[in-house]
Design an enzyme around this catalytic site. Structure first.
Site, PDB file in Angstrom:
ATOM      1  N   GLU A 134      56.045  14.136 -67.316  1.00 33.38           N
ATOM      2  CA  GLU A 134      57.419  14.650 -67.289  1.00 33.38           C
ATOM      3  C   GLU A 134      57.505  15.977 -66.526  1.00 33.38           C
ATOM      4  OE1 GLU A 134      59.419  12.963 -71.277  1.00 33.38           O
ATOM      5  OE2 GLU A 134      58.194  14.739 -71.610  1.00 33.38           O
TER       6      GLU A 134
ATOM      7  N   CYS B  78      65.313  13.397 -77.593  1.00 33.60           N
ATOM      8  CA  CYS B  78      65.704  14.789 -77.370  1.00 33.60           C
ATOM      9  C   CYS B  78      66.989  14.898 -76.567  1.00 33.60           C
ATOM     10  CB  CYS B  78      64.570  15.535 -76.668  1.00 33.60           C
ATOM     11  SG  CYS B  78      63.892  14.678 -75.229  1.00 33.60           S
TER      12      CYS B  78
END
Length: 644
Positions: A308, A407
């Site tokens: 990420e 998230c």
């Protein structure tokens, strides 16, 4: 820096004690219509309840009940950081209550807070993941445990509550947690950091709310400890945690894109309140290099799926774009702080780009499904995500209602709920407007001069923005408005005069009277853009933008089934009709062959019958805003289009 002060801190996510510009809060700016008002209303009416439902369904809220009832660790559900999603929902609810009070929402908020508060231990420690028999010891996994990260979101939720009013139980919980953090990780405590930055920005803001300097000092300690190698090395390297270089020595954002932006935002908070110009300059340099070399045309950041993370300079493949929604929100947090610290319009330009093309892209139009990542090129039609099953992280090819790592949905919710606080600022000289929507601005300048302005626009459909003053002034003050870098031309009209203005900031200064109007005209006509030649993945391609919006070709609008078959001719002028932008395109020259690398294609058709030029007659290629893509079902899509 010039220190500005305010009589109120109401409804502001960021309140630096020293800054060039003072942000206005939800009690001073209200978005009243248009693109962003629609998204705020969807957030209020659908998204908040949707998130609350999934937190209950997945058991992440239930973890707090299980902790009180002694059913942990066996009953615990979700990842090690699932507590943080509850806290982000609370923050979103708090900002929404500040935007528009609601007794029913307030009751839901308080009920969740009571469930959280019941878990807090005597010394302030609060976690459903660590510290009990059968669980890991407290802070035994600072690389991956996310305990301090979760505190960060808990504290940010409490800051939102403190600045919007209501019962203060959450503020008390957050203060006890922050006191515990200071006692455990202070100058004489553990000299370590969390593997996911977040506590830094939260402690700095809590210091501003409470006036307690020790919270800011602890935030500064965490910032300075980054880069000292206190975390265990991992396969992605310590850069993943931003633990490879001190913040003051780094020259570009690197590693995990969310962590990098959260750390940068925290460092800027410390710099603002400590008067640390060197730290400010260091983060500003990192921002400049990141925007120039490691940011997608959408404003998205992060091109590595495995970690990420940011890639190396100019490694920005559109079909492998990770561009996590949370990284976009982190980028906005960083850019906003740089704008407040410097007053420079380029930071608001990136906020606008990221809002329209990352944050607005994540949620579906109904606000109940989301993209975790934001690809710039969908090669195969997506599959509809199950309505009642959490999708694996980032694997959904269409928006999903929830993720195993969720998230992004509550991060979007808290951003939309607090969005008006990113629109305008004041200084000793007047009012500055950075983002455009129908809005009401009611504030005072630092010397007490009242300012009341209504903003009228159908931006981004049109580039005309009108500012109408509602109250006589007894002294000169300036209205400064942002002229985006994307606008090829711009004009400002005031007092019967019209003049051209350049990208950056345009100003009208006068003793305004009720009824005075200032009119800004931006050029939102579609334009063809190219990429730096060093971005190999899109060499020979172009993209199309209109105003702040990046456009895309979605297969549902085309005469071909797959957008991979399209090439466009940028020499043919773009046109607008029926609310869309139209380019001239043809089918690609390629056909199926046994070997995809024929020799000497410029000499003529090869022996497999491959044409050398664009095949067939030109046809229209319909381009629509990227943030709207995939709302009509499975499709292929691309932003960067090869040229004929």
């Amino acid at each position: 820096m010039t220190t500005t002060t305010s009589r109120s801190t109401g409804g502001r996510p960021v309140v630096p004690s020293s800054s060039v510009l003072r942000p206005l809060g939800l009690d001073e700016v209200r978005i009243t219509g248009g693109f962003w008002a629609d998204r705020q209303e969807t957030n209020r009416a659908a998204t908040l309840a949707h998130i609350e439902h999934w937190l209950e369904k997945e058991g992440w809220l239930g973890n707090f009940d299980a902790a009180v009832e002694g059913r942990l660790p066996a009953a615990r559900r979700g990842r090690e950081f699932s507590d943080s999603e509850v806290y982000k929902l609370l923050e979103a609810m708090a900002w929404e209550l500040g935007r528009r009070p609601d007794d029913e929402l307030d009751a839901r908020f308080d009920a969740i807070v009571r469930r959280v508060a019941a878990v807090q231990e005597q010394d302030g420690y609060l976690s459903t993941m660590f510290g009990r028999p059968g669980q890991g010891d407290r802070y035994s996994d600072l690389e991956w445990g996310h305990e301090l990260y979760c505190y960060g979101h808990l504290i940010q939720a409490a800051v939102a509550r403190a600045r919007t009013g209501g019962d203060q139980l959450l503020v008390d919980v957050a203060r006890r947690a922050a006191d515990h953090v200071c006692a455990t990780f202070g100058p004489d405590g553990r000299q370590e950091i969390c593997g996911h930055a977040e506590i830094e920005v939260a402690l700095a803001e809590l210091s501003r709310v409470t006036g307690e300097r020790r919270y800011l000092d602890q935030a500064a300690l965490f910032v300075e400890r980054h880069g000292n190698g206190t975390l265990r090395d991992i396969e992605f390297g310590r850069s993943y945690f931003q633990d490879d270089q001190p913040v003051r020595e780094a020259t570009v954002f690197r590693g995990h894109a969310v962590r990098a932006n959260y750390l940068a935002a925290g460092a800027l908070d410390v710099a603002a309140d400590a008067g640390d110009h060197g730290l400010l300059r260091a983060v500003a340099t990192q921002w400049e290099n990141t925007v120039a070399r490691r940011t997608y045309i959408t404003g998205g950041q992060g091109s590595h799926h495995q970690d990420e993370a940011f890639g190396e300079d100019f490694v920005l493949p559109p079909d492998r774009a990770y561009a996590e929604t949370c990284a976009g929100i982190g980028s906005i947090m960083t850019s906003w702080r740089l704008l407040l610290a410097t007053g420079e319009a380029r930071y608001a330009d990136l906020v606008e780009r990221t809002l329209f093309n990352v944050v607005a892209t994540s949620p579906a139009h109904d606000g109940t499904s989301f993209y975790y990542t934001n690809t710039l090129h969908q090669r195969v039609p997506g599959a509809v995500a199950p309505a009642d099953v959490a999708s694996a992280r980032a694997s959904s090819s269409l928006r999903a209602p929830w993720f195993e790592v969720s998230c992004c949905p509550p991060n979007v919710a808290r951003t939309f709920a607090s969005l008006a606080a990113y629109f305008a600022t004041v200084d000793e000289d007047g009012l500055q407007v950075h983002q455009y929507a129908d809005a009401e601005i009611r504030t005072t300048l630092p010397d007490g001069t009242p300012v009341e302005v209504d903003v009228h626009t159908d931006f981004p459909d049109s580039g005309v923005v009108t500012f109408r003053v509602l109250r006589d002034a007894d002294r000169d003050w300036s209205l400064r408005v942002r002229v985006p870098a994307w606008s090829a031309s711009a004009r400002l009209t005031s007092g019967g005069e019209t003049w051209s203005v350049e990208p950056g900031t345009a100003e009208v200064r006068r003793t305004f009277l009720a009824g005075d109007e200032v009119r800004l005209e931006l050029d939102v006509s579609p334009r063809v853009v190219t990429a730096d030649d060093r971005i190999d993945a899109v060499r020979g391609c172009v993209a199309v933008e209109r105003g702040p919006e990046v456009l895309c070709a979605e297969s549902l609008d085309q005469t071909v089934d797959d957008v991979a078959e399209l090439v466009i001719d940028p020499s043919v002028p773009l046109r607008e009709e029926d609310g869309v932008v139209v380019a001239s395109g043809r089918r690609t020259a390629s056909t199926d062959r046994a070997w995809p690398y024929p020799e000497n294609v410029s000499a003529g058709p090869d022996d497999q019958g491959d044409p050398t030029g664009p095949a067939g007659e030109p046809f229209d290629v319909v381009l629509t805003p990227y943030h709207d893509w995939a709302n009509r079902g499975p499709s292929t899509m691309r932003i960067w289009l090869p040229t004929a």
